[in-house]
Design a protein around this motif. Structure first.
Motif, PDB file in Angstrom:
ATOM      1  N   TYR A 293       0.835  -1.199   0.000  1.00 22.04           N
ATOM      2  CA  TYR A 293       0.000   0.000   0.000  1.00 22.04           C
ATOM      3  C   TYR A 293       0.869   1.247   0.000  1.00 22.04           C
ATOM      4  O   TYR A 293       1.834   1.346   0.764  1.00 22.04           O
ATOM      5  N   PHE A 294       0.498   2.201  -0.860  1.00 21.21           N
ATOM      6  CA  PHE A 294       1.215   3.468  -0.961  1.00 21.21           C
ATOM      7  C   PHE A 294       0.201   4.614  -0.925  1.00 21.21           C
ATOM      8  O   PHE A 294      -0.991   4.425  -1.158  1.00 21.21           O
ATOM      9  N   TYR A 295       0.716   5.804  -0.660  1.00 24.69           N
ATOM     10  CA  TYR A 295      -0.154   6.961  -0.455  1.00 24.69           C
ATOM     11  C   TYR A 295      -0.374   7.735  -1.753  1.00 24.69           C
ATOM     12  O   TYR A 295       0.579   8.110  -2.436  1.00 24.69           O
ATOM     13  N   PHE A 296      -1.655   7.981  -2.068  1.00 22.13           N
ATOM     14  CA  PHE A 296      -2.041   8.691  -3.286  1.00 22.13           C
ATOM     15  C   PHE A 296      -2.802   9.971  -2.949  1.00 22.13           C
ATOM     16  O   PHE A 296      -3.525  10.026  -1.955  1.00 22.13           O
ATOM     17  N   VAL A 297      -2.651  10.971  -3.798  1.00 22.90           N
ATOM     18  CA  VAL A 297      -3.523  12.143  -3.771  1.00 22.90           C
ATOM     19  C   VAL A 297      -3.516  12.753  -5.171  1.00 22.90           C
ATOM     20  O   VAL A 297      -2.594  13.459  -5.553  1.00 22.90           O
ATOM     21  N   HIS A 298      -4.559  12.447  -5.975  1.00 20.72           N
ATOM     22  CA  HIS A 298      -4.585  12.896  -7.370  1.00 20.72           C
ATOM     23  C   HIS A 298      -5.985  12.746  -7.947  1.00 20.72           C
ATOM     24  O   HIS A 298      -6.805  11.961  -7.448  1.00 20.72           O
TER      25      HIS A 298
END
Length: 388
Positions: free
Chosen positions: A86-91
């Motif tokens: 799991y990785f962090y997204f903001v888009h």
């Protein structure tokens, strides 16, 4: 921006010279041929990777914010020490028409999109790898100026007026640590606690609080704010606890079984109400964790957000009291919700606290510490220094 700041030519020259170029989030999007983030008319990109950038479908919530899974697709040197994670997204925009050979990893958010791309010496991630600190050996101290604040909250669980700890919520796995819980509270205050977490376990199991006098004595003995849960089933009890000087009220079973009651309480005490979300095998558990519903954790928290709940305590019952670490996968899946989360269940070492800090999420407000403190795995003052 590429043209106005004269970035294009020096970037292209360095890439031709063989220098590696790594784009993150918008930086990855700039690697493609064009994109519409600046408006309806496509804006030229660097054209270093085939494909274009387009907005997500209007049928899903955007921006896409939070921890989502990246499934690795093609082998690449940069992923040799990585696995699906799991990785962090903001888009709000995503890659489109990207060649399959250039897709290193994909993520599902309403639809499958390329979240990790590479072509020769050019690489890009739609997610933020800098949030995943354990994966990269960054220089010591690089994050210190911008570290999140994590509140460490010692727990005092009460049965028959005594300070106890259970394992996985089982009464037959009870261990008593003190007959004078108020002294434990004073000790935690001296160690630097900013808040204490009190649970009337008799109340949780029986549906009616029985340790009110003990709670009152604790509140009177210290200046530290206290949050209280366990067996709070009516409005009068909430009012009386707040009148005693309790700072926050924790609603668990009643909040789940009586949504109208929760809504009424929120209308008057929204900032002082915390909802306890206890989880067994991804289902909501109630009545002191004895009853397990058919409601998924994800669906329940989404309902709480819609009702205006500002804060929850998330407990993985299977880990509580076992000192084997927190359920970080569960937490990551829920951090995308617009709600503050206090994590509970499983802390056994200082490393567990560091793992939480590494998540770097604004929605992660705190963590409850129980058996690790009572079994002397570490002292509260040491832990507070660690998370500064």
């Amino acid at each position: 921006m590429l043209e106005s700041k004269s970035f294009r030519e020096p970037i292209e020259n360095k890439v031709k010279e063989g220098m590696c170029l790594f784009g993150i989030c918008l930086g990855m999007q700039l690697l493609f041929e064009s994109g519409t983030e600046g408006g309806k008319t496509p804006t030229p990109g660097l054209s270093l990777i085939e494909g274009n950038i387009e907005k997500f479908s209007q049928d899903i919530t955007i921006p896409h914010v939070g921890w989502s899974q990246v499934k690795l697709k093609n082998n690449h040197e940069i992923t040799r020490n990585l696995e699906d994670d799991y990785f962090y997204f903001v888009h709000s925009y995503k890659g489109n028409n990207v060649k399959a050979d250039n897709i290193i990893g994909e993520t599902m958010y309403g639809e499958l999109f390329p979240s990790f791309v590479a072509h020769e010496n050019i690489m890009g991630t739609q997610f933020h790898p800098e949030k995943q600190q354990k994966r990269v050996e960054y220089p010591k101290g690089i994050w210190e100026a911008d570290r999140m604040q994590l509140e460490l909250i010692p727990a005092i669980d009460l049965i028959d007026g005594k300070c106890v700890r259970l394992t996985e919520g089982e009464l037959n796995q009870k261990k008593t640590y003190s007959n004078k819980p108020y002294e434990i509270a004073k000790y935690f205050e001296e160690q630097g606690a900013s808040r204490l977490h009190l649970v009337d376990l008799d109340g949780a199991f029986k549906g009616q609080m029985t340790n009110i006098k003990t709670i009152e004595r604790i509140v009177q003995a210290i200046d530290t704010p206290v949050q209280v849960g366990g067996g709070i089933r009516n409005f009068e009890k909430i009012t009386s606890l707040l009148d005693l000087g309790v700072d926050r009220i924790i609603l668990g079973t009643k909040a789940y079984k009586d949504p109208e009651f929760l809504q009424t309480v929120l209308e008057k005490y929204q900032n002082q109400v915390v909802v306890g979300v206890d989880v067994k095998a991804d289902k909501v558990a109630t009545e002191g964790w004895v009853q397990v519903s058919e409601t998924s954790t994800y669906d329940y928290i989404r309902t709480l957000v819609d009702k205006g709940v500002k804060r929850i305590i998330l407990t993985d019952v299977s880990r509580d009291g076992k000192l084997e670490g927190l359920n970080l996968q569960l937490l990551k899946e829920l951090l995308s919700f617009n709600i503050n989360i206090i994590m509970s269940g499983g802390v056994g070492s200082l490393d567990d606290l560091i793992d939480l800090m590494d998540l770097q999420s604004e929605n992660l407000e705190g963590v409850i510490l129980g058996k690790a403190l009572y079994e002397n795995r570490f002292e509260l003052k040491t832990a507070l220094q660690e998370v500064k």
